[in-house]
Motif scaffolding. Structure first.
Motif, PDB file in Angstrom:
ATOM      1  N   GLU A  59      10.614   4.862   2.172  1.00  0.00           N
ATOM      2  CA  GLU A  59      10.776   6.462   1.816  1.00  0.00           C
ATOM      3  C   GLU A  59      11.882   6.609   1.067  1.00  0.00           C
ATOM      4  O   GLU A  59      11.551   7.449  -0.055  1.00  0.00           O
ATOM      5  CB  GLU A  59      10.795   7.236   3.150  1.00  0.00           C
ATOM      6  CG  GLU A  59      10.685   8.772   2.912  1.00  0.00           C
ATOM      7  CD  GLU A  59      10.861   9.687   3.972  1.00  0.00           C
ATOM      8  OE1 GLU A  59      10.277  10.751   3.982  1.00  0.00           O
ATOM      9  OE2 GLU A  59      11.196   9.353   5.050  1.00  0.00           O
ATOM     10  N   THR A  98      11.082   4.986  -2.388  1.00  0.00           N
ATOM     11  CA  THR A  98      10.073   5.641  -3.203  1.00  0.00           C
ATOM     12  C   THR A  98      10.673   6.842  -3.870  1.00  0.00           C
ATOM     13  O   THR A  98      10.153   7.243  -4.927  1.00  0.00           O
ATOM     14  CB  THR A  98       8.821   5.812  -2.552  1.00  0.00           C
ATOM     15  OG1 THR A  98       8.956   6.740  -1.364  1.00  0.00           O
ATOM     16  CG2 THR A  98       8.219   4.591  -2.182  1.00  0.00           C
ATOM     17  N   ASP A 108       0.937   3.901  -2.994  1.00  0.00           N
ATOM     18  CA  ASP A 108       0.284   5.422  -2.537  1.00  0.00           C
ATOM     19  C   ASP A 108       1.677   5.874  -1.638  1.00  0.00           C
ATOM     20  O   ASP A 108       1.523   5.726  -0.249  1.00  0.00           O
ATOM     21  CB  ASP A 108      -0.936   5.356  -1.867  1.00  0.00           C
ATOM     22  CG  ASP A 108      -1.343   6.637  -1.152  1.00  0.00           C
ATOM     23  OD1 ASP A 108      -0.535   7.774  -1.576  1.00  0.00           O
ATOM     24  OD2 ASP A 108      -2.274   6.768  -0.317  1.00  0.00           O
ATOM     25  N   PRO A 109       2.657   6.375  -1.811  1.00  0.00           N
ATOM     26  CA  PRO A 109       3.902   6.633  -1.312  1.00  0.00           C
ATOM     27  C   PRO A 109       3.576   8.059  -0.515  1.00  0.00           C
ATOM     28  O   PRO A 109       4.502   8.688  -0.195  1.00  0.00           O
ATOM     29  CB  PRO A 109       4.939   6.870  -2.128  1.00  0.00           C
ATOM     30  CG  PRO A 109       4.513   7.384  -3.445  1.00  0.00           C
ATOM     31  CD  PRO A 109       3.013   6.491  -3.229  1.00  0.00           C
ATOM     32  N   SER A 110       2.390   8.198   0.264  1.00  0.00           N
ATOM     33  CA  SER A 110       2.219   9.449   1.055  1.00  0.00           C
ATOM     34  C   SER A 110       2.956   9.184   2.492  1.00  0.00           C
ATOM     35  O   SER A 110       3.154   8.026   2.891  1.00  0.00           O
ATOM     36  CB  SER A 110       0.850   9.567   1.230  1.00  0.00           C
ATOM     37  OG  SER A 110       0.156   8.472   1.879  1.00  0.00           O
ATOM     38  N   PRO A 111       3.097  10.289   3.151  1.00  0.00           N
ATOM     39  CA  PRO A 111       3.637  10.273   4.530  1.00  0.00           C
ATOM     40  C   PRO A 111       3.002   9.225   5.591  1.00  0.00           C
ATOM     41  O   PRO A 111       3.460   8.567   6.216  1.00  0.00           O
ATOM     42  CB  PRO A 111       3.481  11.779   4.962  1.00  0.00           C
ATOM     43  CG  PRO A 111       3.606  12.524   3.589  1.00  0.00           C
ATOM     44  CD  PRO A 111       3.068  11.814   2.648  1.00  0.00           C
ATOM     45  N   ARG A 112       1.332   9.422   5.352  1.00  0.00           N
ATOM     46  CA  ARG A 112       0.567   8.424   6.118  1.00  0.00           C
ATOM     47  C   ARG A 112       0.924   6.879   5.774  1.00  0.00           C
ATOM     48  O   ARG A 112       0.991   6.252   6.669  1.00  0.00           O
ATOM     49  CB  ARG A 112      -1.055   8.700   6.058  1.00  0.00           C
ATOM     50  CG  ARG A 112      -1.588   7.917   6.840  1.00  0.00           C
ATOM     51  CD  ARG A 112      -3.208   8.542   6.634  1.00  0.00           C
ATOM     52  NE  ARG A 112      -3.794   8.229   5.259  1.00  0.00           N
ATOM     53  CZ  ARG A 112      -4.078   6.994   4.834  1.00  0.00           C
ATOM     54  NH1 ARG A 112      -4.365   6.129   5.754  1.00  0.00           N
ATOM     55  NH2 ARG A 112      -4.706   6.923   3.516  1.00  0.00           N
ATOM     56  N   ARG A 113       0.867   6.649   4.543  1.00  0.00           N
ATOM     57  CA  ARG A 113       1.078   5.312   4.173  1.00  0.00           C
ATOM     58  C   ARG A 113       2.589   4.646   4.765  1.00  0.00           C
ATOM     59  O   ARG A 113       2.818   3.648   5.287  1.00  0.00           O
ATOM     60  CB  ARG A 113       0.837   5.299   2.879  1.00  0.00           C
ATOM     61  CG  ARG A 113      -0.547   5.258   2.187  1.00  0.00           C
ATOM     62  CD  ARG A 113      -1.230   4.204   2.493  1.00  0.00           C
ATOM     63  NE  ARG A 113      -2.706   4.099   1.855  1.00  0.00           N
ATOM     64  CZ  ARG A 113      -3.599   3.299   2.265  1.00  0.00           C
ATOM     65  NH1 ARG A 113      -3.566   2.532   3.179  1.00  0.00           N
ATOM     66  NH2 ARG A 113      -4.867   3.472   1.511  1.00  0.00           N
ATOM     67  N   ILE A 114       3.498   5.492   4.142  1.00  0.00           N
ATOM     68  CA  ILE A 114       5.092   4.865   4.517  1.00  0.00           C
ATOM     69  C   ILE A 114       4.963   5.154   5.899  1.00  0.00           C
ATOM     70  O   ILE A 114       5.621   4.277   6.503  1.00  0.00           O
ATOM     71  CB  ILE A 114       5.848   6.172   4.056  1.00  0.00           C
ATOM     72  CG1 ILE A 114       5.822   5.933   2.196  1.00  0.00           C
ATOM     73  CG2 ILE A 114       7.415   5.801   4.200  1.00  0.00           C
ATOM     74  CD1 ILE A 114       6.120   4.660   1.736  1.00  0.00           C
ATOM     75  N   GLU A 118       0.805  -1.349   0.026  1.00  0.00           N
ATOM     76  CA  GLU A 118      -0.059   0.103  -0.058  1.00  0.00           C
ATOM     77  C   GLU A 118       0.940   1.293   0.115  1.00  0.00           C
ATOM     78  O   GLU A 118       0.554   2.396  -0.515  1.00  0.00           O
ATOM     79  CB  GLU A 118      -1.103  -0.009   1.076  1.00  0.00           C
ATOM     80  CG  GLU A 118      -2.080  -1.098   1.087  1.00  0.00           C
ATOM     81  CD  GLU A 118      -2.894  -0.898   2.335  1.00  0.00           C
ATOM     82  OE1 GLU A 118      -2.478  -0.509   3.464  1.00  0.00           O
ATOM     83  OE2 GLU A 118      -3.940  -1.910   2.375  1.00  0.00           O
ATOM     84  N   GLY A 119       2.001   1.154   0.790  1.00  0.00           N
ATOM     85  CA  GLY A 119       2.915   2.458   0.741  1.00  0.00           C
ATOM     86  C   GLY A 119       3.637   2.542  -0.692  1.00  0.00           C
ATOM     87  O   GLY A 119       3.740   3.675  -0.986  1.00  0.00           O
TER      88      GLY A 119
END
Length: 562
Positions: free
Chosen positions: A49, A52, A30-36, A26-27
């Protein structure tokens, strides 16, 4: 990745492993701060991080020539200059229900080392369509189509393609390299060399491991050819169809291609491997003439590389990174040269690390121990180096039930415990001597090392026309009668005349084991192990003898501990 300790298939991942892999996926999508940030609970947030920021990740569907769609994931470095290309590594999935996602933990190392990465699930596995062919010609053809698709990506250098695979993925990788010269290097962990030898050792079917694999494949997803083979193996109909099915899937039958192309091949296996034949892997390794390396570790199938597949350190994956760097020009490894020749651990020391240039220099000279009758006042026979001992006999009953001596109480999990320094303890003093015959050496006067190939010769006289015996060599404490297993092998005689004596010599699995001073080597022979098919008619009896001229013995590669 740990193996679920609950009853059922030994290859099933536990809940935490699956949750971690899904969070990684999932990270990446969608490599968003929330997912990562979710990965921080496993200590992986910083790693992914960085990944990505330096590489792209996409899940892709690749359509084969016959319309079958395979599920895959592609990673490509972001910082390539216009026209610049990079090496690529292809990762066919291991035999696991999550398919190529089993490799997600490796993506950062490959990517940060400058590789494009394509992981995929072979047809019939996980989300890929089609039927399962068990690394057959169709799967090899698919792998070549995967390479076609991969080299069509602008960033990929078609002259620097490598294959890495674990278990089922190792078989696909090796077989593809034999057919497709574009594969410039292979690393296969928990690999097989000869599929027939893995299914059918010394005339004996490996039913427990076979059924565990079939359960994981899911028969409903298997090709008609494979379903027919499954039924024939269950029925003990080992005919030309079964042999041809296995031969087409055996890397050992493609030696000419590997040697003509001088394909660099890294193989790994385990001393207590219960899925694939270790002698066949050693044979494949010794007959390769190109760049080659063999790693043999403490434990069972898949144990050694599990941490590495999860993104942690393991000898198999660290060796694979160095292997690909050396042959393809990446930088995923630690900068050291790969190890050619034989690298080994000894049971049960996970931290041991020995190196030899080849198997011939690795294996110790074999010392012959003759099977002799029991000394006065003793119930067990002797293993003696002082000359042949004819004229004795021992009778064991075939009842269809096993003794304390078994190959492994649990597939995979017993070996995993060995890697943690917790080998299974066999209470050999409690074994019913009516069901098993036992011979032992005198207590060792100094610490010794078993290192290499072993062979047993005995004369067997069954009451019925078919007979199975299983031999185990153990390290026994004479004070307690408790032992740990060193090695084993079954042997089945078929279509013999009832009551006819037949001399059989058969190899045991190779071993690397250190024995302390004062311990005894102990040979146990019984008639049943739940790991193997049993050809005995129960109840019946088997006489083990040592006739003049064909005296019984065990050859053990034994030397002092340096």
């Amino acid at each position: 990745m740990s193996v679920d300790s609950t009853p059922g298939n030994p290859f099933t991942l536990n809940t935490d492993d699956l949750a971690r892999l899904e969070a990684i996926r999932e990270g990446l999508l969608d490599p968003s701060p929330r997912r990562i940030g979710r990965l921080d609970q496993w200590g992986l947030a910083d790693t992914f991080e960085t990944y990505t920021l330096t590489s792209t990740y996409a899940e892709v569907s690749i359509t084969m020539a016959d319309g079958t769609v395979l599920d895959a994931a592609l990673s490509v470095p972001r910082d390539l200059a216009p026209g610049q290309t990079c090496p690529a590594v292809v990762l066919p999935a291991p035999l696991i229900n999550i398919g190529h996602r089993a490799y997600l933990g490796m993506f950062p190392r490959w990517a940060l080392g400058g590789y494009a990465v394509l992981a995929y699930s072979q047809r019939g596995l996980a989300a890929s369509k089609g039927e399962i062919h068990v690394a057959g010609p169709q799967d090899v053809a698919d792998a070549s189509e995967i390479v076609n698709w991969l080299v069509g990506q602008d960033a990929v250098d078609p002259e620097r393609i490598g294959f890495f695979g674990s278990s089922y993925g190792a078989g696909t990788s090796l077989l593809t390299a034999a057919r497709d010269p574009r594969v410039k290097a292979v690393a296969g962990t928990s690999a097989w060399g000869d599929l027939f030898a893995s299914l059918y050792e010394n005339g004996t079917r490996h039913l427990k491991a076979f059924e565990a694999l079939v359960e994981l494949f899911d028969e409903e997803r298997c090709s008609q050819e494979f379903r027919e083979v499954i039924q024939k193996i269950r029925a003990n109909t080992i005919d030309d169809q079964v042999r041809e099915f296995a031969e087409a899937r055996s890397p050992r039958n493609h030696l000419a291609a590997y040697n003509d192309n001088r394909t660099p091949i890294l193989l790994t296996t385990a001393w207590h491997e219960t899925i694939f034949s270790v002698p066949a892997v050693v044979d494949l390794f010794t007959r390769l003439t190109g760049p080659k390396s063999l790693l043999v570790q403490v434990g069972d199938h898949g144990n050694g590389e599990l941490p590495g597949l999860a993104g942690l350190l393991s000898k198999p994956t660290e060796m694979a990174y160095r292997w690909m760097d050396h042959h393809l020009g990446g930088s995923a490894g630690d900068g050291r040269e790969p190890r050619f020749g034989v690298r080994s651990e000894y049971m049960h020391n996970l931290l041991s690390d020995l190196r030899h240039p080849d198997w011939e220099s690795y294996a110790l000279p074999r010392q012959r121990f003759h099977l002799a009758d029991a000394a006065a006042g003793e119930r067990d026979g002797q293993l003696t180096p002082t000359g042949p001992r004819p004229g004795w006999s021992r009778s064991v009953k075939a009842t269809g039930r096993s003794t304390e001596a078994v190959v492994a109480p649990k597939l995979i999990q017993t070996g995993l415990a060995e890697r943690m320094g917790l080998p299974h303890v066999y209470r050999t003093a409690e074994i019913d001597r009516g069901l098993a015959a036992i011979w032992a050496t005198a207590p060792l006067e100094q610490a010794m090392r078993v290192q290499g190939d072993l062979e047993v010769r005995v004369t067997v006289k069954p009451q019925e026309k078919n007979a199975t015996i299983v031999a185990y060599l153990t390290d026994c404490d004479p004070a307690t009668g408790k032992a740990t297993i060193i090695t084993h092998a079954p042997c089945t005689l078929t279509n013999e005349q009832p009551g006819q004596a037949t001399t059989v010599a058969f190899p045991l699995q190779p071993a690397h084991y250190v024995l302390a001073r004062g311990r005894r080597l102990q040979l146990i022979i019984d008639t049943h192990d739940p790991f193997f098919a049993d050809a005995n008619t129960a109840p019946s009896a088997i006489e083990i003898t040592s006739p003049q001229g064909t005296e019984s013995y065990i050859d053990i590669p034994l030397g002092t501990l340096d």
